[in-house]
Enzyme design. Structure first.
Site, PDB file in Angstrom:
ATOM      1  N   ASP A  33      46.733  38.862  27.168  1.00 61.60           N
ATOM      2  CA  ASP A  33      45.893  37.983  27.986  1.00 61.60           C
ATOM      3  C   ASP A  33      44.408  38.300  27.837  1.00 61.60           C
ATOM      4  OD1 ASP A  33      46.797  39.430  31.255  1.00 61.60           O
ATOM      5  OD2 ASP A  33      45.829  40.245  29.486  1.00 61.60           O
ATOM      6  N   SER A  42      40.303  42.106  31.095  1.00 62.36           N
ATOM      7  CA  SER A  42      38.969  41.509  31.221  1.00 62.36           C
ATOM      8  C   SER A  42      37.888  42.544  30.897  1.00 62.36           C
ATOM      9  CB  SER A  42      38.776  40.962  32.641  1.00 62.36           C
ATOM     10  OG  SER A  42      37.684  40.048  32.659  1.00 62.36           O
ATOM     11  N   LEU A  68      46.106  40.564  37.707  1.00 60.90           N
ATOM     12  CA  LEU A  68      44.807  39.866  37.666  1.00 60.90           C
ATOM     13  C   LEU A  68      44.053  40.111  36.371  1.00 60.90           C
ATOM     14  CD1 LEU A  68      43.651  40.779  41.314  1.00 60.90           C
ATOM     15  CD2 LEU A  68      44.682  38.616  40.555  1.00 60.90           C
ATOM     16  N   ALA A  69      44.673  40.842  35.441  1.00 57.25           N
ATOM     17  CA  ALA A  69      44.106  41.127  34.109  1.00 57.25           C
ATOM     18  C   ALA A  69      42.779  41.867  34.187  1.00 57.25           C
ATOM     19  CB  ALA A  69      43.956  39.850  33.302  1.00 57.25           C
ATOM     20  N   ILE A  85      43.664  47.378  40.266  1.00 52.76           N
ATOM     21  CA  ILE A  85      44.291  47.787  39.006  1.00 52.76           C
ATOM     22  C   ILE A  85      45.788  47.464  38.995  1.00 52.76           C
ATOM     23  CG2 ILE A  85      44.849  49.842  37.592  1.00 52.76           C
ATOM     24  CD1 ILE A  85      42.243  51.077  38.814  1.00 52.76           C
ATOM     25  N   LYS A 136      41.676  36.941  36.646  1.00 51.74           N
ATOM     26  CA  LYS A 136      42.356  35.653  36.470  1.00 51.74           C
ATOM     27  C   LYS A 136      43.561  35.575  37.400  1.00 51.74           C
ATOM     28  CE  LYS A 136      46.231  37.265  34.357  1.00 51.74           C
ATOM     29  NZ  LYS A 136      47.557  37.289  35.053  1.00 51.74           N
ATOM     30  N   GLY A 152      42.178  45.015  33.528  1.00 53.64           N
ATOM     31  CA  GLY A 152      41.994  45.852  32.337  1.00 53.64           C
ATOM     32  C   GLY A 152      41.669  45.012  31.126  1.00 53.64           C
TER      33      GLY A 152
HETATM   34  C1  LIG Z   1      52.157  39.298  32.734  1.00 54.51           C
HETATM   35  C2  LIG Z   1      50.873  38.665  32.292  1.00 54.51           C
HETATM   36  C3  LIG Z   1      50.877  37.191  32.590  1.00 54.51           C
HETATM   37  O1  LIG Z   1      49.573  36.656  32.433  1.00 54.51           O
HETATM   38  O2  LIG Z   1      49.724  39.201  32.920  1.00 54.51           O
HETATM   39  P1  LIG Z   1      49.583  40.343  34.039  1.00 54.51           P
HETATM   40  O3  LIG Z   1      50.562  40.093  35.100  1.00 54.51           O
HETATM   41  O4  LIG Z   1      49.831  41.623  33.306  1.00 54.51           O
HETATM   42  O5  LIG Z   1      48.160  40.192  34.501  1.00 54.51           O
HETATM   43  C4  LIG Z   1      50.652  38.886  30.788  1.00 54.51           C
HETATM   44  O6  LIG Z   1      51.710  38.328  30.064  1.00 54.51           O
HETATM   45  C5  LIG Z   1      50.524  40.374  30.434  1.00 54.51           C
HETATM   46  O7  LIG Z   1      49.505  40.428  29.490  1.00 54.51           O
HETATM   47  P2  LIG Z   1      49.029  41.854  28.963  1.00 54.51           P
HETATM   48  O8  LIG Z   1      48.975  42.811  30.123  1.00 54.51           O
HETATM   49  O9  LIG Z   1      47.817  41.651  28.133  1.00 54.51           O
HETATM   50  O10 LIG Z   1      50.275  42.231  28.077  1.00 54.51           O
HETATM   51  P3  LIG Z   1      50.292  43.225  26.826  1.00 54.51           P
HETATM   52  O11 LIG Z   1      49.428  44.420  27.138  1.00 54.51           O
HETATM   53  O12 LIG Z   1      50.069  42.436  25.600  1.00 54.51           O
HETATM   54  O13 LIG Z   1      51.848  43.638  26.897  1.00 54.51           O
HETATM   55  C6  LIG Z   1      52.288  44.482  27.953  1.00 54.51           C
HETATM   56  C7  LIG Z   1      53.797  44.361  27.997  1.00 54.51           C
HETATM   57  O14 LIG Z   1      54.142  43.124  28.626  1.00 54.51           O
HETATM   58  C8  LIG Z   1      55.258  42.531  27.963  1.00 54.51           C
HETATM   59  N1  LIG Z   1      54.857  41.215  27.449  1.00 54.51           N
HETATM   60  C9  LIG Z   1      53.557  40.813  27.498  1.00 54.51           C
HETATM   61  C10 LIG Z   1      53.233  39.551  27.047  1.00 54.51           C
HETATM   62  C11 LIG Z   1      54.251  38.722  26.535  1.00 54.51           C
HETATM   63  N2  LIG Z   1      53.979  37.479  26.062  1.00 54.51           N
HETATM   64  N3  LIG Z   1      55.538  39.153  26.481  1.00 54.51           N
HETATM   65  C12 LIG Z   1      55.851  40.389  26.950  1.00 54.51           C
HETATM   66  O15 LIG Z   1      57.038  40.771  26.918  1.00 54.51           O
HETATM   67  C13 LIG Z   1      55.673  43.504  26.868  1.00 54.51           C
HETATM   68  O16 LIG Z   1      56.670  44.353  27.398  1.00 54.51           O
HETATM   69  C14 LIG Z   1      54.420  44.305  26.629  1.00 54.51           C
HETATM   70  O17 LIG Z   1      54.706  45.607  26.147  1.00 54.51           O
HETATM   71  N1  LIG Z   2      39.472  49.151  32.456  1.00 59.28           N
HETATM   72  C1  LIG Z   2      40.703  49.072  32.999  1.00 59.28           C
HETATM   73  N2  LIG Z   2      40.876  48.505  34.208  1.00 59.28           N
HETATM   74  C2  LIG Z   2      42.117  48.403  34.756  1.00 59.28           C
HETATM   75  N3  LIG Z   2      43.248  48.853  34.190  1.00 59.28           N
HETATM   76  C3  LIG Z   2      43.111  49.431  32.980  1.00 59.28           C
HETATM   77  C4  LIG Z   2      41.847  49.562  32.331  1.00 59.28           C
HETATM   78  N4  LIG Z   2      42.054  50.151  31.140  1.00 59.28           N
HETATM   79  C5  LIG Z   2      43.374  50.396  31.038  1.00 59.28           C
HETATM   80  N5  LIG Z   2      44.019  49.983  32.143  1.00 59.28           N
HETATM   81  C6  LIG Z   2      45.473  50.101  32.371  1.00 59.28           C
HETATM   82  O1  LIG Z   2      46.004  48.769  32.240  1.00 59.28           O
HETATM   83  C7  LIG Z   2      47.039  48.551  33.207  1.00 59.28           C
HETATM   84  C8  LIG Z   2      46.694  47.402  34.105  1.00 59.28           C
HETATM   85  O2  LIG Z   2      45.897  46.503  33.469  1.00 59.28           O
HETATM   86  P1  LIG Z   2      45.386  45.287  34.326  1.00 59.28           P
HETATM   87  O3  LIG Z   2      44.878  44.300  33.347  1.00 59.28           O
HETATM   88  O4  LIG Z   2      44.512  45.736  35.441  1.00 59.28           O
HETATM   89  O5  LIG Z   2      46.752  44.829  34.963  1.00 59.28           O
HETATM   90  P2  LIG Z   2      47.141  43.398  35.361  1.00 59.28           P
HETATM   91  O6  LIG Z   2      46.982  42.570  34.136  1.00 59.28           O
HETATM   92  O7  LIG Z   2      48.521  43.570  35.827  1.00 59.28           O
HETATM   93  O8  LIG Z   2      46.170  43.019  36.434  1.00 59.28           O
HETATM   94  C9  LIG Z   2      47.132  49.793  34.049  1.00 59.28           C
HETATM   95  O9  LIG Z   2      48.213  50.560  33.567  1.00 59.28           O
HETATM   96  C10 LIG Z   2      45.815  50.523  33.783  1.00 59.28           C
HETATM   97  O10 LIG Z   2      45.990  51.926  33.849  1.00 59.28           O
END
Ligand SMILES: C[C@@](CO)(OP(=O)(O)O)[C@H](O)COP(=O)(O)OP(=O)(O)OC[C@H]1O[C@@H](n2ccc(N)nc2=O)[C@H](O)[C@@H]1O
Ligand SMILES: Nc1ncnc2c1ncn2[C@@H]1O[C@H](COP(=O)(O)OP(=O)(O)O)[C@@H](O)[C@H]1O
Length: 316
Positions: A138, A106, A101-102, A97, A11, A104
Site C-alpha cells: 500500500d 506513508s 492506517l498505513a 502504529i 489512509k 509505516g
Molecule cells: C491490509 C492492508 C489493506 O490496505 O493495509 P493495512 O491494514 O496493513 O493498513 C494492506 O493490504 C497491507 O499492505 P502492506 O502493509 O503494505 O502489506 P505488505 O507489507 O506488502 O505485506 C504485509 C503482509 O500482508 C499480507 N498481504 C499484503 C498485501 C496483499 N495484497 N496480500 C497479502 O497477503 C502478506 O502476508 C504480507 O506478508
Molecule cells: N515509520 C513507521 N511507522 C509505523 N510503523 C512502522 C514504521 N516503520 C516500520 N513500521 C512497522 O510497520 C508495521 C505497521 O505499519 P503501519 O503501516 O503503521 O501499519 P498499518 O498499515 O496496519 O497501519 C509495524 O510492525 C511497525 O513496526
C-alpha cells in the site's frame, strides 16, 4: 540544501475485497483507499558522512533498518548508486502504529519523496512508484493519495472522482490494546472462503469492473447514496476481537454516521460523516462510552492528496 519537510497522511479503506491468492503468496485485491488528514511529518537534513540516521518522538518505533523510512532511504541510495549520500531524518509520529492506517507505508513513501528532493535526484513518479511497490503493497497509494481504486497487491492504482463524495470526514477510533496481524487476517479470510481460488484473471477483471461501475464509486462521484462498506478482513476479524465489535456498534449509534467500517486489517474503525462538524458532534455525543471502553478518537477530513512536500514553513 536547506531542510526538506514532508507530510505523510494516513489512509482508510472504503472497500477491501480479497479476490484470490496469487502465485507469489500475496492476495489479489480490489480496494478503494482514501487519504485522511491525520499525518506524520518527516524533516530531512543532508549530511556528508554517508550515514542514514532516524530519530522519532515515538519510543515504540524502531529507528533501525526495520523502520520503513530507513529501508526506503537505503533502497533509494543503492538503486541510484550513490553510497556516499547521507541524511538525518526526524519523524514526528501522529498516526497510530499497526492500526490499518498505513502509517509505516506513508512514512516510507514520504522518505522516498523527501530524499528525491533533498538529494536532487529528480527520479520522476514512475521510478518512485516502482521503489514504493518494492517496499510495501500500500506504499504506492501513499505516494499518490486522494481516492483511488487499488488492484493487484494494492499497488495498481486508478484514480476515482470523489468531488461530490457524501462522506467528507471521519470519526476514527482505535483501542490502544487492540492489534491485528495482517498476515493472520488474510490467511483467516482465505480459510473461511469457498469461492477463494478465483485464479482466473477473467474472474478478477469481472470483479474489478463491478467495483469500477458499482454503487460505491457512483456515490463517491456524488451520484448516489453510500452503500454498505465491504471489508473482507473485517468479516473475519470482527467475530474474533471484542473491542472491534464494541467499537463498530458504538460508531453505528453515533449521530450522522453515513457508513461504518474497519480500516484495512484493523484495528482502526471509522464512521464516514458529511463534514468535520458532524464528525465532531458524533465524537462529542459518544465521548462517555468511548472513554469508558478506552478508545482513542480522532476527527479527520478526507484528504485529496498523499505524501507532499511542506513549503509553507508550517510546524510539524
Ligand atoms: C491490509 C492492508 C489493506 O490496505 O493495509 P493495512 O491494514 O496493513 O493498513 C494492506 O493490504 C497491507 O499492505 P502492506 O502493509 O503494505 O502489506 P505488505 O507489507 O506488502 O505485506 C504485509 C503482509 O500482508 C499480507 N498481504 C499484503 C498485501 C496483499 N495484497 N496480500 C497479502 O497477503 C502478506 O502476508 C504480507 O506478508
Ligand atoms: N515509520 C513507521 N511507522 C509505523 N510503523 C512502522 C514504521 N516503520 C516500520 N513500521 C512497522 O510497520 C508495521 C505497521 O505499519 P503501519 O503501516 O503503521 O501499519 P498499518 O498499515 O496496519 O497501519 C509495524 O510492525 C511497525 O513496526
Amino acid at each position: 540544501m536547506a531542510d526538506v519537510t514532508v507530510r505523510a497522511p494516513a489512509k482508510i479503506n472504503l472497500h477491501l475485497e480479497v479476490l484470490g491468492l496469487r502465485p507469489d503468496g500475496y492476495h489479489e485485491l480490489a480496494m478503494v483507499m482514501q487519504s485522511i488528514d491525520l499525518a506524520d511529518t518527516l524533516v530531512l537534513r543532508t549530511t556528508a558522512d554517508a550515514m542514514i540516521r532516524l530519530r522519532s518522538d515515538n519510543a515504540d518505533l524502531p529507528s533501525d533498518g526495520t523502520n520503513l523510512i530507513v529501508r526506503a532511504a537505503e533502497l533509494l541510495r543503492s538503486r541510484v548508486g550513490l553510497p556516499e549520500l547521507g541524511v538525518d531524518i526526524t519523524l514526528h509520529k501522529r498516526i497510530p502504529i499497526g492500526a490499518g492506517l498505513a502509517g509505516g507505508s506513508s512514512d516510507g513513501a514520504a522518505a522516498l519523496v523527501g530524499l528525491d528532493a533533498l538529494w536532487g535526484l529528480a527520479l520522476g513518479s514512475e521510478r518512485l512508484h516502482g521503489l514504493a511497490a518494492e517496499l510495501g503493497s500500500d506504499m504506492p497509494f501513499c505516494l499518490e493519495g486522494g481516492t483511488q481504486l487499488c488492484f493487484g497487491r494494492g499497488e495498481r492504482l486508478e484514480p476515482v472522482t470523489a468531488h461530490g463524495a457524501p462522506g467528507q470526514a471521519v470519526l476514527l477510533i482505535k483501542h490502544p490494546e487492540a492489534s491485528v496481524s495482517t498476515p493472520w487476517a488474510y490467511g483467516r479470510c482465505r480459510d473461511l472462503r469457498s469461492d477463494f481460488y478465483l485464479d482466473a484473471e477473467a474472474d478478477f477483471e469481472q470483479r474489478r469492473q463491478a467495483l469500477r461501475q458499482g454503487p460505491l464509486v457512483t456515490a463517491l462521484a456524488g451520484r448516489g447514496p453510500l452503500p454498505h462498506l465491504r471489508n473482507d478482513l473485517q468479516a473475519v476479524v470482527e467475530p474474533e476481537v471484542a473491542s472491534i465489535r464494541a467499537g463498530l456498534d458504538l460508531l453505528r449509534r453515533g449521530p450522522g454516521a453515513l457508513a461504518v467500517a474497519m480500516s484495512g486489517s484493523g484495528p482502526s474503525l471509522f464512521a464516514l460523516h458529511p463534514d468535520l462538524a458532524t464528525a465532531e458532534a458524533a465524537r462529542e455525543s459518544l465521548a462517555e462510552p468511548l472513554e469508558a471502553l478506552g478508545f482513542d478518537a480522532w476527527c479527520c477530513r478526507c484528504g485529496g492528496s498523499g505524501v507532499s512536500l511542506v513549503t509553507d514553513g508550517s510546524a510539524p
